[in-house]
Scaffold this motif. Structure first.
Motif, PDB file in Angstrom:
ATOM      1  N   PHE A  48      19.322  38.504  34.106  1.00  0.00           N
ATOM      2  CA  PHE A  48      20.196  38.682  32.960  1.00  0.00           C
ATOM      3  C   PHE A  48      19.989  37.475  32.052  1.00  0.00           C
ATOM      4  CE2 PHE A  48      22.179  40.537  36.670  1.00  0.00           C
ATOM      5  CZ  PHE A  48      22.492  41.817  36.240  1.00  0.00           C
ATOM      6  N   ASP A  49      19.830  37.680  30.787  1.00  0.00           N
ATOM      7  CA  ASP A  49      19.678  36.573  29.844  1.00  0.00           C
ATOM      8  C   ASP A  49      21.011  36.294  29.160  1.00  0.00           C
ATOM      9  OD1 ASP A  49      16.980  36.174  30.342  1.00  0.00           O
ATOM     10  OD2 ASP A  49      16.393  37.734  28.933  1.00  0.00           O
ATOM     11  N   GLY A  50      21.368  35.007  29.089  1.00  0.00           N
ATOM     12  CA  GLY A  50      22.566  34.600  28.376  1.00  0.00           C
ATOM     13  C   GLY A  50      23.844  35.171  28.946  1.00  0.00           C
ATOM     14  N   SER A  51      24.000  35.164  30.252  1.00  0.00           N
ATOM     15  CA  SER A  51      25.171  35.752  30.894  1.00  0.00           C
ATOM     16  C   SER A  51      26.139  34.687  31.376  1.00  0.00           C
ATOM     17  CB  SER A  51      24.733  36.607  32.080  1.00  0.00           C
ATOM     18  OG  SER A  51      23.906  37.655  31.650  1.00  0.00           O
ATOM     19  N   GLU A  52      27.299  35.127  31.859  1.00  0.00           N
ATOM     20  CA  GLU A  52      28.268  34.207  32.444  1.00  0.00           C
ATOM     21  C   GLU A  52      28.967  34.849  33.628  1.00  0.00           C
ATOM     22  OE1 GLU A  52      30.950  33.286  29.198  1.00  0.00           O
ATOM     23  OE2 GLU A  52      32.477  34.568  30.043  1.00  0.00           O
ATOM     24  N   LEU A  53      29.402  33.992  34.541  1.00  0.00           N
ATOM     25  CA  LEU A  53      30.175  34.393  35.717  1.00  0.00           C
ATOM     26  C   LEU A  53      31.454  33.582  35.715  1.00  0.00           C
ATOM     27  CD1 LEU A  53      27.332  34.173  38.377  1.00  0.00           C
ATOM     28  CD2 LEU A  53      28.226  36.252  37.362  1.00  0.00           C
ATOM     29  N   GLU A  54      32.510  34.123  36.293  1.00  0.00           N
ATOM     30  CA  GLU A  54      33.753  33.371  36.385  1.00  0.00           C
ATOM     31  C   GLU A  54      34.549  33.819  37.600  1.00  0.00           C
ATOM     32  OE1 GLU A  54      36.821  35.770  33.510  1.00  0.00           O
ATOM     33  OE2 GLU A  54      35.475  34.351  32.542  1.00  0.00           O
ATOM     34  N   GLU A  55      35.470  32.934  38.011  1.00  0.00           N
ATOM     35  CA  GLU A  55      36.380  33.251  39.112  1.00  0.00           C
ATOM     36  C   GLU A  55      37.793  32.937  38.652  1.00  0.00           C
ATOM     37  OE1 GLU A  55      37.496  31.960  43.698  1.00  0.00           O
ATOM     38  OE2 GLU A  55      35.791  31.013  42.729  1.00  0.00           O
ATOM     39  N   LYS A  56      38.683  33.894  38.915  1.00  0.00           N
ATOM     40  CA  LYS A  56      40.100  33.700  38.606  1.00  0.00           C
ATOM     41  C   LYS A  56      40.890  33.778  39.899  1.00  0.00           C
ATOM     42  CE  LYS A  56      40.128  35.481  33.920  1.00  0.00           C
ATOM     43  NZ  LYS A  56      40.704  36.439  32.988  1.00  0.00           N
ATOM     44  N   LYS A  57      41.969  33.000  39.942  1.00  0.00           N
ATOM     45  CA  LYS A  57      42.861  33.020  41.091  1.00  0.00           C
ATOM     46  C   LYS A  57      44.287  33.060  40.547  1.00  0.00           C
ATOM     47  CE  LYS A  57      43.876  30.690  45.401  1.00  0.00           C
ATOM     48  NZ  LYS A  57      43.544  29.589  46.287  1.00  0.00           N
ATOM     49  N   ASP A  58      45.043  34.030  40.974  1.00  0.00           N
ATOM     50  CA  ASP A  58      46.417  34.221  40.498  1.00  0.00           C
ATOM     51  C   ASP A  58      46.459  34.293  38.977  1.00  0.00           C
ATOM     52  OD1 ASP A  58      47.294  34.122  43.166  1.00  0.00           O
ATOM     53  OD2 ASP A  58      47.512  31.933  43.070  1.00  0.00           O
ATOM     54  N   GLY A  59      45.468  34.948  38.379  1.00  0.00           N
ATOM     55  CA  GLY A  59      45.416  35.125  36.938  1.00  0.00           C
ATOM     56  C   GLY A  59      44.930  33.920  36.155  1.00  0.00           C
ATOM     57  N   LYS A  60      44.663  32.797  36.842  1.00  0.00           N
ATOM     58  CA  LYS A  60      44.197  31.581  36.168  1.00  0.00           C
ATOM     59  C   LYS A  60      42.700  31.413  36.394  1.00  0.00           C
ATOM     60  CE  LYS A  60      47.211  27.996  36.354  1.00  0.00           C
ATOM     61  NZ  LYS A  60      47.954  26.927  37.049  1.00  0.00           N
ATOM     62  N   LEU A  61      42.000  30.958  35.357  1.00  0.00           N
ATOM     63  CA  LEU A  61      40.573  30.711  35.457  1.00  0.00           C
ATOM     64  C   LEU A  61      40.336  29.483  36.332  1.00  0.00           C
ATOM     65  CD1 LEU A  61      37.963  31.945  34.357  1.00  0.00           C
ATOM     66  CD2 LEU A  61      38.124  30.397  32.428  1.00  0.00           C
ATOM     67  N   VAL A  62      39.516  29.631  37.383  1.00  0.00           N
ATOM     68  CA  VAL A  62      39.201  28.536  38.306  1.00  0.00           C
ATOM     69  C   VAL A  62      37.900  27.865  37.878  1.00  0.00           C
ATOM     70  CG1 VAL A  62      38.681  27.951  40.702  1.00  0.00           C
ATOM     71  CG2 VAL A  62      40.400  29.691  40.195  1.00  0.00           C
ATOM     72  N   TRP A  63      36.879  28.673  37.600  1.00  0.00           N
ATOM     73  CA  TRP A  63      35.612  28.174  37.096  1.00  0.00           C
ATOM     74  C   TRP A  63      34.916  29.256  36.310  1.00  0.00           C
ATOM     75  CZ3 TRP A  63      31.401  30.939  38.607  1.00  0.00           C
ATOM     76  CH2 TRP A  63      31.462  31.615  39.828  1.00  0.00           C
ATOM     77  N   LYS A  64      34.047  28.814  35.406  1.00  0.00           N
ATOM     78  CA  LYS A  64      33.227  29.722  34.611  1.00  0.00           C
ATOM     79  C   LYS A  64      31.846  29.091  34.513  1.00  0.00           C
ATOM     80  CE  LYS A  64      33.896  30.011  30.131  1.00  0.00           C
ATOM     81  NZ  LYS A  64      34.403  30.390  28.798  1.00  0.00           N
ATOM     82  N   LEU A  65      30.819  29.893  34.676  1.00  0.00           N
ATOM     83  CA  LEU A  65      29.460  29.394  34.635  1.00  0.00           C
ATOM     84  C   LEU A  65      28.657  30.232  33.647  1.00  0.00           C
ATOM     85  CD1 LEU A  65      27.559  27.977  37.525  1.00  0.00           C
ATOM     86  CD2 LEU A  65      26.360  29.568  36.063  1.00  0.00           C
ATOM     87  N   THR A  66      28.043  29.561  32.687  1.00  0.00           N
ATOM     88  CA  THR A  66      27.135  30.228  31.756  1.00  0.00           C
ATOM     89  C   THR A  66      25.738  29.660  31.984  1.00  0.00           C
ATOM     90  OG1 THR A  66      27.565  28.596  30.024  1.00  0.00           O
ATOM     91  CG2 THR A  66      28.920  30.583  30.012  1.00  0.00           C
ATOM     92  N   ALA A  67      24.718  30.421  31.609  1.00  0.00           N
ATOM     93  CA  ALA A  67      23.341  29.965  31.788  1.00  0.00           C
ATOM     94  C   ALA A  67      22.435  30.698  30.818  1.00  0.00           C
ATOM     95  CB  ALA A  67      22.879  30.215  33.218  1.00  0.00           C
ATOM     96  N   ASP A  68      21.304  30.058  30.508  1.00  0.00           N
ATOM     97  CA  ASP A  68      20.306  30.721  29.671  1.00  0.00           C
ATOM     98  C   ASP A  68      19.793  31.974  30.362  1.00  0.00           C
ATOM     99  OD1 ASP A  68      20.581  28.656  27.880  1.00  0.00           O
ATOM    100  OD2 ASP A  68      18.688  27.674  28.412  1.00  0.00           O
TER     101      ASP A  68
END
Length: 185
Positions: A48-68
């Motif tokens: 995937f080009d230019g995508s992002e992943l994220e994890e939420k816990k109890d509705g709050k963003l814990v981490w987000k990762l973007t990459a080329d």
């Protein structure tokens, strides 16, 4: 009767057990498991080009990762990144940004591995730099790695052969040739 025979032949039984144990040990030494470096075939990866992943816990963003570029190995479920930028959000509201040339995410082990050269900065102005690999444990929310140089917003400098820190870079454990210097305000 058999129990009495075994008692009489203790020495024979011990010798046979010893021979079996030695044979097993010899087999293990002579036939070690082959440990190969895991080489991922680029043909297997889903990209995937230019995508992002994220994890939420109890509705709050814990981490987000973007990459080329994000590539997933469908067999191992390991995710590979080119030029990742990880944003880690701490419970106190602090946001830490980690950048590097390459990284991986192992969903089974819950570890994000960010490969050198790694730079991190939080929104308080604390910085972390290392030429070693950095690991973020998704379960404990701790970051650790090898040789590190940190500069705190209060002008405190930290250096060590290895470190472990909280996601917001405020609780730091230094090991091996640790050096802490207090700057002037």
């Amino acid at each position: 009767m058999k129990l009495e025979q075994l008692k009489k032949n203790k020495k024979t039984v011990a010798i046979i057990a010893g021979i079996i144990a030695f044979s097993v040990l010899l087999y293990v030494v002579m036939n070690p498991e082959k440990t190969e470096d895991v080489q991922v075939s680029p043909d297997k990866l889903v990209q995937f080009d230019g995508s992002e992943l994220e994890e939420k816990k109890d509705g709050k963003l814990v981490w987000k990762l973007t990459a080329d570029k994000i590539m997933i190995d469908p067999d191992t479920q390991i995710i590979y990144f080119d030029h990742p930028k990880a944003l880690i959000y701490d419970d106190d509201g602090t946001e830490t940004t980690i950048t590097s040339p390459k990284g991986t995410l192992d969903k089974n082990k819950k570890i994000i591995q960010i490969q050198p050269k790694v730079d991190a900065v939080n929104d308080k102005g604390d910085t972390l730099q290392t030429d070693g690999t950095v690991y973020y444990n998704m379960n404990t929310r701790m970051i650790n790695g090898g040789k590190v140089v940190m500069q705190r917003h209060d002008k405190t400098g930290l250096e060590a052969d290895a470190f472990e820190t909280s996601a917001n870079l405020d609780h730091v454990v230094l090991t091996g040739h640790a050096k802490v210097t207090k700057g002037e305000d």
